[in-house]
Design an enzyme around this catalytic site. Structure first.
Site, mmCIF file in Angstrom:
data_model
loop_
_atom_site.group_PDB
_atom_site.id
_atom_site.type_symbol
_atom_site.label_atom_id
_atom_site.label_comp_id
_atom_site.label_asym_id
_atom_site.label_seq_id
_atom_site.Cartn_x
_atom_site.Cartn_y
_atom_site.Cartn_z
ATOM 1 N N GLU A 95 -30.184 -83.678 33.616
ATOM 2 C CA GLU A 95 -29.606 -83.017 32.458
ATOM 3 C C GLU A 95 -30.175 -83.638 31.190
ATOM 4 O O GLU A 95 -30.505 -84.822 31.154
ATOM 5 C CB GLU A 95 -28.074 -83.154 32.451
ATOM 6 C CG GLU A 95 -27.394 -82.318 33.515
ATOM 7 C CD GLU A 95 -25.875 -82.346 33.396
ATOM 8 O OE1 GLU A 95 -25.238 -81.320 33.703
ATOM 9 O OE2 GLU A 95 -25.327 -83.398 33.011
ATOM 10 N N CYS A 113 -31.763 -85.428 23.433
ATOM 11 C CA CYS A 113 -31.421 -86.610 24.214
ATOM 12 C C CYS A 113 -32.030 -86.419 25.596
ATOM 13 O O CYS A 113 -31.594 -85.535 26.352
ATOM 14 C CB CYS A 113 -29.903 -86.763 24.301
ATOM 15 S SG CYS A 113 -29.347 -88.125 25.337
ATOM 16 N N CYS A 120 -29.177 -93.390 37.938
ATOM 17 C CA CYS A 120 -29.346 -94.673 37.256
ATOM 18 C C CYS A 120 -28.922 -95.786 38.195
ATOM 19 O O CYS A 120 -27.907 -95.679 38.887
ATOM 20 C CB CYS A 120 -28.521 -94.715 35.976
ATOM 21 S SG CYS A 120 -28.746 -96.225 35.007
ATOM 22 N N CYS A 124 -23.159 -98.714 35.084
ATOM 23 C CA CYS A 124 -22.105 -98.996 34.103
ATOM 24 C C CYS A 124 -20.837 -98.246 34.499
ATOM 25 O O CYS A 124 -20.887 -97.065 34.853
ATOM 26 C CB CYS A 124 -22.565 -98.587 32.707
ATOM 27 S SG CYS A 124 -24.040 -99.476 32.133
ATOM 28 N N CYS A 127 -19.822 -94.715 32.920
ATOM 29 C CA CYS A 127 -20.880 -93.708 32.800
ATOM 30 C C CYS A 127 -20.958 -92.822 34.040
ATOM 31 O O CYS A 127 -21.049 -93.317 35.173
ATOM 32 C CB CYS A 127 -22.217 -94.411 32.569
ATOM 33 S SG CYS A 127 -23.628 -93.288 32.442
ATOM 34 N N GLY A 172 -30.315 -92.511 33.129
ATOM 35 C CA GLY A 172 -31.231 -93.588 33.474
ATOM 36 C C GLY A 172 -31.344 -94.674 32.421
ATOM 37 O O GLY A 172 -30.895 -94.529 31.287
ATOM 38 N N GLU A 173 -31.950 -95.795 32.815
ATOM 39 C CA GLU A 173 -32.237 -96.926 31.945
ATOM 40 C C GLU A 173 -33.714 -96.862 31.557
ATOM 41 O O GLU A 173 -34.595 -97.118 32.387
ATOM 42 C CB GLU A 173 -31.923 -98.239 32.672
ATOM 43 C CG GLU A 173 -32.500 -99.494 32.050
ATOM 44 C CD GLU A 173 -32.144 -99.708 30.585
ATOM 45 O OE1 GLU A 173 -33.070 -99.700 29.753
ATOM 46 O OE2 GLU A 173 -30.946 -99.882 30.285
ATOM 47 N N SER A 204 -32.574 -96.470 24.045
ATOM 48 C CA SER A 204 -31.314 -97.177 24.286
ATOM 49 C C SER A 204 -31.406 -97.933 25.601
ATOM 50 O O SER A 204 -31.856 -97.388 26.613
ATOM 51 C CB SER A 204 -30.144 -96.183 24.335
ATOM 52 O OG SER A 204 -28.938 -96.859 24.617
ATOM 53 N N SER A 227 -26.901 -101.188 24.322
ATOM 54 C CA SER A 227 -25.546 -100.874 24.783
ATOM 55 C C SER A 227 -24.832 -102.191 25.062
ATOM 56 O O SER A 227 -24.929 -102.754 26.149
ATOM 57 C CB SER A 227 -25.605 -100.008 26.046
ATOM 58 O OG SER A 227 -26.202 -98.755 25.766
ATOM 59 N N LEU A 228 -24.119 -102.678 24.075
ATOM 60 C CA LEU A 228 -23.491 -103.993 24.161
ATOM 61 C C LEU A 228 -22.133 -103.905 24.845
ATOM 62 O O LEU A 228 -21.887 -104.538 25.868
ATOM 63 C CB LEU A 228 -23.356 -104.571 22.747
ATOM 64 C CG LEU A 228 -23.031 -106.045 22.617
ATOM 65 C CD1 LEU A 228 -24.064 -106.908 23.317
ATOM 66 C CD2 LEU A 228 -22.933 -106.422 21.144
ATOM 67 N N HIS A 229 -21.216 -103.175 24.235
ATOM 68 C CA HIS A 229 -19.919 -102.807 24.805
ATOM 69 C C HIS A 229 -18.913 -103.942 24.970
ATOM 70 O O HIS A 229 -17.711 -103.673 25.099
ATOM 71 C CB HIS A 229 -20.089 -102.078 26.138
ATOM 72 C CG HIS A 229 -20.955 -100.861 26.049
ATOM 73 N ND1 HIS A 229 -20.827 -99.935 25.021
ATOM 74 C CD2 HIS A 229 -21.990 -100.427 26.822
ATOM 75 C CE1 HIS A 229 -21.736 -98.983 25.187
ATOM 76 N NE2 HIS A 229 -22.449 -99.261 26.251
ATOM 77 N N ASN A 302 -15.940 -91.420 26.279
ATOM 78 C CA ASN A 302 -15.751 -90.010 26.603
ATOM 79 C C ASN A 302 -15.155 -89.864 27.996
ATOM 80 O O ASN A 302 -15.414 -90.689 28.889
ATOM 81 C CB ASN A 302 -17.096 -89.270 26.524
ATOM 82 C CG ASN A 302 -17.594 -89.182 25.098
ATOM 83 O OD1 ASN A 302 -16.941 -88.629 24.231
ATOM 84 N ND2 ASN A 302 -18.769 -89.761 24.831
ATOM 85 N N CYS A 345 -21.990 -88.925 25.190
ATOM 86 C CA CYS A 345 -22.449 -90.204 25.745
ATOM 87 C C CYS A 345 -21.722 -90.529 27.047
ATOM 88 O O CYS A 345 -20.497 -90.489 27.126
ATOM 89 C CB CYS A 345 -22.212 -91.323 24.745
ATOM 90 S SG CYS A 345 -23.180 -91.162 23.246
#
Length: 355
Positions: A95, A113, A120, A124, A127, A172-173, A204, A227-229, A302, A345
Protein backbone atom coordinates in the site's frame (compact mmCIF):
# COMPACT_ATOMS: atom_id res chain seq x y z
CA UNK A 1 24.56 -22.32 -20.06
CA UNK A 2 24.65 -18.49 -19.91
CA UNK A 3 21.31 -16.82 -19.20
CA UNK A 4 21.12 -13.13 -20.08
CA UNK A 5 19.93 -10.95 -17.22
CA UNK A 6 16.73 -9.03 -17.90
CA UNK A 7 17.00 -5.52 -16.45
CA UNK A 8 14.14 -3.63 -14.75
CA UNK A 9 13.71 -0.54 -16.91
CA UNK A 10 12.15 1.59 -14.18
CA UNK A 11 15.19 0.97 -12.00
CA UNK A 12 17.74 2.32 -14.52
CA UNK A 13 19.36 5.74 -14.33
CA UNK A 14 19.82 7.75 -17.53
CA UNK A 15 23.53 6.95 -17.84
CA UNK A 16 22.78 3.24 -17.40
CA UNK A 17 20.26 3.35 -20.26
CA UNK A 18 22.73 5.23 -22.45
CA UNK A 19 25.32 2.51 -21.80
CA UNK A 20 22.81 -0.26 -22.57
CA UNK A 21 21.96 1.44 -25.87
CA UNK A 22 25.65 1.65 -26.71
CA UNK A 23 26.13 -2.05 -25.99
CA UNK A 24 23.15 -2.94 -28.19
CA UNK A 25 24.32 -0.79 -31.11
CA UNK A 26 21.51 1.75 -30.64
CA UNK A 27 22.19 5.49 -30.82
CA UNK A 28 23.04 6.60 -27.32
CA UNK A 29 20.61 9.55 -27.22
CA UNK A 30 17.84 6.94 -27.30
CA UNK A 31 18.80 6.17 -23.70
CA UNK A 32 17.85 9.71 -22.67
CA UNK A 33 14.59 9.51 -24.61
CA UNK A 34 13.76 6.17 -23.02
CA UNK A 35 14.49 7.54 -19.55
CA UNK A 36 12.17 10.50 -20.15
CA UNK A 37 9.33 8.31 -21.33
CA UNK A 38 9.59 6.03 -18.34
CA UNK A 39 10.52 8.40 -15.51
CA UNK A 40 9.06 11.75 -16.59
CA UNK A 41 6.00 10.76 -18.60
CA UNK A 42 5.29 7.69 -16.43
CA UNK A 43 4.28 5.42 -19.31
CA UNK A 44 3.06 1.97 -18.36
CA UNK A 45 3.88 0.02 -21.54
CA UNK A 46 6.34 -0.06 -24.42
CA UNK A 47 3.50 0.73 -26.83
CA UNK A 48 3.18 4.26 -25.36
CA UNK A 49 6.73 5.17 -26.43
CA UNK A 50 6.41 7.12 -29.69
CA UNK A 51 9.74 8.59 -30.87
CA UNK A 52 11.88 5.45 -30.80
CA UNK A 53 11.71 3.10 -33.79
CA UNK A 54 9.95 -0.23 -33.48
CA UNK A 55 13.16 -2.09 -34.30
CA UNK A 56 15.09 -0.29 -31.55
CA UNK A 57 12.27 -0.89 -29.09
CA UNK A 58 12.23 -4.56 -29.99
CA UNK A 59 15.95 -4.78 -29.34
CA UNK A 60 15.56 -2.99 -26.01
CA UNK A 61 12.69 -5.24 -25.00
CA UNK A 62 14.95 -8.25 -25.41
CA UNK A 63 17.16 -6.90 -22.61
CA UNK A 64 14.77 -4.89 -20.47
CA UNK A 65 11.55 -5.44 -18.58
CA UNK A 66 8.93 -2.69 -18.20
CA UNK A 67 6.05 -3.56 -15.95
CA UNK A 68 3.70 -1.38 -13.96
CA UNK A 69 2.32 -2.29 -10.58
CA UNK A 70 -1.12 -3.89 -10.73
CA UNK A 71 -3.62 -1.34 -9.40
CA UNK A 72 -5.97 -3.42 -7.24
CA UNK A 73 -7.90 -0.84 -5.25
CA UNK A 74 -8.12 2.83 -4.33
CA UNK A 75 -9.78 4.40 -1.30
CA UNK A 76 -10.43 8.10 -0.80
CA UNK A 77 -10.61 9.78 2.57
CA UNK A 78 -13.00 12.56 3.45
CA UNK A 79 -9.92 14.84 3.58
CA UNK A 80 -8.93 13.94 0.00
CA UNK A 81 -6.16 11.50 0.88
CA UNK A 82 -5.96 8.50 -1.45
CA UNK A 83 -4.69 5.06 -0.48
CA UNK A 84 -3.62 2.65 -3.20
CA UNK A 85 -3.25 -1.11 -3.05
CA UNK A 86 -0.85 -2.48 -5.65
CA UNK A 87 -0.05 -6.08 -6.54
CA UNK A 88 3.57 -6.79 -7.45
CA UNK A 89 4.66 -9.12 -10.21
CA UNK A 90 5.20 -12.02 -7.80
CA UNK A 91 1.74 -11.57 -6.29
CA UNK A 92 2.82 -9.73 -3.13
CA UNK A 93 0.84 -6.64 -2.10
CA UNK A 94 1.84 -3.17 -0.93
CA UNK A 95 0.00 0.00 0.00
CA UNK A 96 1.03 3.61 -0.56
CA UNK A 97 -0.66 6.96 -0.01
CA UNK A 98 -1.13 10.26 -1.85
CA UNK A 99 -1.75 13.35 0.29
CA UNK A 100 -2.70 16.68 -1.29
CA UNK A 101 -2.15 20.00 0.48
CA UNK A 102 -3.51 23.25 -0.95
CA UNK A 103 -1.68 26.45 -0.01
CA UNK A 104 -2.48 30.09 -0.69
CA UNK A 105 1.01 31.60 -0.72
CA UNK A 106 2.94 28.76 -2.39
CA UNK A 107 2.42 25.96 -4.87
CA UNK A 108 0.19 23.09 -3.89
CA UNK A 109 1.99 20.13 -2.36
CA UNK A 110 1.35 16.57 -3.51
CA UNK A 111 3.11 14.10 -1.22
CA UNK A 112 3.41 10.37 -1.85
CA UNK A 113 4.14 8.11 1.11
CA UNK A 114 5.93 5.13 -0.43
CA UNK A 115 6.63 1.64 0.86
CA UNK A 116 10.14 0.17 0.74
CA UNK A 117 9.46 -3.41 1.80
CA UNK A 118 6.68 -5.97 1.63
CA UNK A 119 5.78 -6.08 5.29
CA UNK A 120 8.36 -5.13 7.92
CA UNK A 121 10.84 -7.02 10.08
CA UNK A 122 11.08 -4.39 12.84
CA UNK A 123 7.76 -5.26 14.49
CA UNK A 124 6.85 -1.99 16.23
CA UNK A 125 3.95 -2.83 18.51
CA UNK A 126 1.71 0.07 17.39
CA UNK A 127 2.14 -0.52 13.63
CA UNK A 128 -0.16 -2.57 11.39
CA UNK A 129 2.66 -3.30 8.93
CA UNK A 130 4.75 -4.88 11.67
CA UNK A 131 1.88 -7.21 12.54
CA UNK A 132 2.04 -8.55 8.97
CA UNK A 133 5.68 -9.68 9.30
CA UNK A 134 8.44 -9.31 6.69
CA UNK A 135 8.25 -10.77 3.19
CA UNK A 136 10.96 -9.11 1.11
CA UNK A 137 12.64 -5.87 0.06
CA UNK A 138 11.27 -3.85 -2.84
CA UNK A 139 13.53 -3.16 -5.81
CA UNK A 140 14.32 0.43 -6.75
CA UNK A 141 11.99 -0.05 -9.74
CA UNK A 142 9.14 -1.09 -7.43
CA UNK A 143 9.75 1.86 -5.10
CA UNK A 144 9.84 4.37 -7.96
CA UNK A 145 6.93 2.55 -9.58
CA UNK A 146 4.59 3.63 -6.79
CA UNK A 147 5.23 7.29 -7.64
CA UNK A 148 5.05 6.71 -11.38
CA UNK A 149 1.83 4.68 -11.27
CA UNK A 150 0.09 7.13 -8.94
CA UNK A 151 1.20 9.92 -11.30
CA UNK A 152 -0.20 8.02 -14.28
CA UNK A 153 -3.53 7.37 -12.51
CA UNK A 154 -4.05 10.95 -11.31
CA UNK A 155 -3.09 12.40 -14.69
CA UNK A 156 -6.19 10.72 -16.11
CA UNK A 157 -8.12 13.37 -14.12
CA UNK A 158 -5.51 16.15 -14.06
CA UNK A 159 -2.99 16.09 -16.96
CA UNK A 160 -0.77 18.63 -15.17
CA UNK A 161 -0.47 16.63 -11.94
CA UNK A 162 3.04 16.39 -10.51
CA UNK A 163 4.26 14.78 -7.30
CA UNK A 164 6.19 17.39 -5.31
CA UNK A 165 7.28 15.53 -2.17
CA UNK A 166 8.18 11.99 -1.15
CA UNK A 167 8.20 10.48 2.32
CA UNK A 168 9.66 7.02 2.81
CA UNK A 169 7.24 6.31 5.63
CA UNK A 170 5.08 3.54 4.18
CA UNK A 171 5.48 -0.18 4.72
CA UNK A 172 8.93 -1.34 5.83
CA UNK A 173 12.13 0.08 7.31
CA UNK A 174 13.84 2.09 4.53
CA UNK A 175 17.35 1.82 5.98
CA UNK A 176 17.12 -1.98 5.92
CA UNK A 177 16.71 -1.68 2.14
CA UNK A 178 19.36 0.98 1.87
CA UNK A 179 20.83 0.55 -1.62
CA UNK A 180 17.47 0.29 -3.39
CA UNK A 181 16.07 3.28 -1.48
CA UNK A 182 19.06 5.49 -2.32
CA UNK A 183 18.87 4.55 -5.99
CA UNK A 184 15.13 5.28 -6.00
CA UNK A 185 15.92 8.73 -4.59
CA UNK A 186 18.40 9.36 -7.41
CA UNK A 187 15.82 8.31 -9.97
CA UNK A 188 13.09 10.51 -8.50
CA UNK A 189 15.46 13.46 -8.23
CA UNK A 190 16.79 13.22 -11.81
CA UNK A 191 16.15 16.38 -13.85
CA UNK A 192 15.01 14.31 -16.84
CA UNK A 193 12.56 12.39 -14.64
CA UNK A 194 10.23 13.53 -11.86
CA UNK A 195 12.82 16.15 -10.78
CA UNK A 196 11.74 16.05 -7.14
CA UNK A 197 14.21 18.02 -5.02
CA UNK A 198 16.38 16.07 -2.56
CA UNK A 199 15.18 18.33 0.26
CA UNK A 200 11.59 17.44 -0.63
CA UNK A 201 12.24 13.78 0.21
CA UNK A 202 12.39 12.37 3.74
CA UNK A 203 13.48 8.96 4.99
CA UNK A 204 11.94 7.74 8.23
CA UNK A 205 13.80 5.15 10.31
CA UNK A 206 13.24 3.44 13.65
CA UNK A 207 16.97 3.75 14.31
CA UNK A 208 19.32 1.64 12.15
CA UNK A 209 22.41 3.31 13.60
CA UNK A 210 25.11 2.39 11.04
CA UNK A 211 22.91 3.44 8.13
CA UNK A 212 22.07 6.80 9.72
CA UNK A 213 25.75 7.72 9.68
CA UNK A 214 26.22 6.28 6.20
CA UNK A 215 23.24 8.28 4.90
CA UNK A 216 24.82 11.48 6.22
CA UNK A 217 27.86 10.76 4.06
CA UNK A 218 26.10 9.35 1.00
CA UNK A 219 23.23 11.83 0.69
CA UNK A 220 23.26 14.75 3.15
CA UNK A 221 20.48 16.57 1.27
CA UNK A 222 17.63 14.15 1.85
CA UNK A 223 15.64 14.65 5.06
CA UNK A 224 15.81 12.29 8.03
CA UNK A 225 13.03 11.45 10.49
CA UNK A 226 13.72 9.17 13.46
CA UNK A 227 10.83 7.22 14.99
CA UNK A 228 11.81 7.78 18.61
CA UNK A 229 8.52 7.22 20.48
CA UNK A 230 10.13 6.89 23.92
CA UNK A 231 13.00 8.46 25.85
CA UNK A 232 13.78 5.46 28.06
CA UNK A 233 15.22 2.14 26.89
CA UNK A 234 12.90 -0.05 28.96
CA UNK A 235 9.86 1.60 27.36
CA UNK A 236 11.30 1.81 23.86
CA UNK A 237 12.34 -1.86 23.97
CA UNK A 238 8.66 -2.79 24.18
CA UNK A 239 7.57 -0.41 21.44
CA UNK A 240 10.46 -0.92 19.01
CA UNK A 241 12.29 -4.26 19.37
CA UNK A 242 15.26 -2.91 17.38
CA UNK A 243 16.06 -0.72 20.38
CA UNK A 244 17.58 -3.79 22.02
CA UNK A 245 20.18 -3.83 19.24
CA UNK A 246 20.63 -0.08 18.96
CA UNK A 247 19.68 1.42 22.35
CA UNK A 248 19.04 5.11 22.85
CA UNK A 249 22.64 5.99 23.76
CA UNK A 250 23.89 4.62 20.42
CA UNK A 251 20.97 6.11 18.49
CA UNK A 252 21.42 9.60 19.89
CA UNK A 253 25.16 9.45 19.28
CA UNK A 254 24.42 8.60 15.63
CA UNK A 255 21.91 11.46 15.42
CA UNK A 256 24.46 13.93 16.74
CA UNK A 257 27.00 12.67 14.22
CA UNK A 258 24.41 12.97 11.43
CA UNK A 259 23.73 16.60 12.30
CA UNK A 260 27.47 17.31 12.64
CA UNK A 261 28.09 16.04 9.11
CA UNK A 262 25.00 17.44 7.39
CA UNK A 263 24.26 20.55 9.49
CA UNK A 264 20.60 19.56 9.18
CA UNK A 265 18.02 19.06 11.87
CA UNK A 266 16.34 15.73 12.41
CA UNK A 267 12.62 15.21 12.88
CA UNK A 268 12.01 13.06 15.97
CA UNK A 269 8.64 11.32 15.67
CA UNK A 270 6.82 10.45 18.87
CA UNK A 271 3.63 8.39 18.78
CA UNK A 272 1.44 9.38 21.70
CA UNK A 273 -0.85 6.87 23.40
CA UNK A 274 -3.16 7.18 26.37
CA UNK A 275 -0.42 5.52 28.44
CA UNK A 276 2.70 7.52 27.47
CA UNK A 277 1.65 11.17 27.68
CA UNK A 278 2.60 11.79 31.30
CA UNK A 279 4.55 14.93 32.22
CA UNK A 280 7.52 12.90 33.43
CA UNK A 281 7.83 11.20 30.03
CA UNK A 282 7.77 14.56 28.27
CA UNK A 283 10.47 15.77 30.67
CA UNK A 284 12.60 12.68 29.93
CA UNK A 285 12.22 13.35 26.21
CA UNK A 286 13.32 16.96 26.68
CA UNK A 287 16.42 15.82 28.57
CA UNK A 288 17.26 13.25 25.88
CA UNK A 289 17.04 15.82 23.07
CA UNK A 290 18.74 18.72 24.85
CA UNK A 291 21.39 20.20 22.54
CA UNK A 292 20.35 18.03 19.56
CA UNK A 293 19.68 19.80 16.25
CA UNK A 294 16.12 18.79 15.55
CA UNK A 295 12.46 19.10 16.41
CA UNK A 296 9.76 16.80 17.74
CA UNK A 297 6.74 15.77 15.69
CA UNK A 298 3.96 14.44 17.92
CA UNK A 299 1.69 11.81 16.38
CA UNK A 300 -1.40 10.73 18.33
CA UNK A 301 -1.45 6.98 17.75
CA UNK A 302 -3.84 5.85 15.04
CA UNK A 303 -6.29 3.01 15.65
CA UNK A 304 -4.86 -0.37 14.64
CA UNK A 305 -6.78 -3.55 15.38
CA UNK A 306 -4.73 -5.91 17.53
CA UNK A 307 -2.49 -3.36 19.26
CA UNK A 308 -4.81 -2.41 22.11
CA UNK A 309 -3.43 1.13 22.11
CA UNK A 310 -5.68 4.14 22.57
CA UNK A 311 -5.22 7.78 21.63
CA UNK A 312 -4.65 10.37 24.36
CA UNK A 313 -7.13 13.18 24.83
CA UNK A 314 -6.37 16.69 23.61
CA UNK A 315 -5.62 17.99 27.13
CA UNK A 316 -2.89 15.39 27.62
CA UNK A 317 -1.35 16.25 24.24
CA UNK A 318 -1.36 19.96 25.07
CA UNK A 319 0.28 19.31 28.44
CA UNK A 320 2.93 17.09 26.85
CA UNK A 321 3.62 19.76 24.24
CA UNK A 322 3.92 22.49 26.87
CA UNK A 323 6.56 20.57 28.83
CA UNK A 324 8.70 20.29 25.69
CA UNK A 325 8.25 23.93 24.76
CA UNK A 326 9.12 25.08 28.28
CA UNK A 327 12.36 23.09 27.96
CA UNK A 328 13.21 24.85 24.70
CA UNK A 329 12.43 21.90 22.41
CA UNK A 330 10.86 22.74 19.05
CA UNK A 331 7.66 20.73 18.75
CA UNK A 332 4.71 20.36 16.39
CA UNK A 333 1.77 18.00 15.96
CA UNK A 334 1.41 16.08 12.73
CA UNK A 335 -1.59 16.95 10.61
CA UNK A 336 -3.65 13.80 10.51
CA UNK A 337 -4.57 12.58 7.04
CA UNK A 338 -6.49 9.52 5.89
CA UNK A 339 -7.22 7.84 9.24
CA UNK A 340 -10.79 7.06 8.15
CA UNK A 341 -9.46 4.79 5.38
CA UNK A 342 -6.56 3.34 7.44
CA UNK A 343 -4.05 5.40 5.47
CA UNK A 344 -2.49 7.30 8.37
CA UNK A 345 0.79 6.61 10.18
CA UNK A 346 1.14 2.98 11.23
CA UNK A 347 -2.03 1.77 9.49
CA UNK A 348 -0.71 0.31 6.21
CA UNK A 349 -1.04 -3.42 5.60
CA UNK A 350 -0.35 -5.81 2.73
CA UNK A 351 -3.99 -6.73 2.18
CA UNK A 352 -7.07 -4.68 1.63
CA UNK A 353 -10.02 -5.91 3.67
CA UNK A 354 -12.11 -6.50 0.58
CA UNK A 355 -9.46 -8.41 -1.37
Amino acid sequence: MYIMEIIELRGCLEDELIEICRELGIKQFRGTQLFQWVQQKAVLTWDEIRNISKSDLQTLRSRMHLYSLKHVHEQRSKDGTRKYLFRLEDGEMIECVLMDYSRKSARDRHTVCVSTQVGCAVGCTFCATGLEGFRRNLSSAEIVGQVLDITHLVRQEDPDFQVTNIVFMGMGEPLLNYDHVLKAIKLLNHEQGQAIGMRRMTISTCGVVPRIIQLAKDNPQVGLAVSLHAAQDEIRNNLIPMNRRYPLALLMEACREYSRITHRRITFEVALTADNTRREEAAALARLLKGQLGHVNLIPVNPVEGTGMERPNSEKIMEFTQVLEDAGIAVSSREERGADINAACGQLRRLWEGD
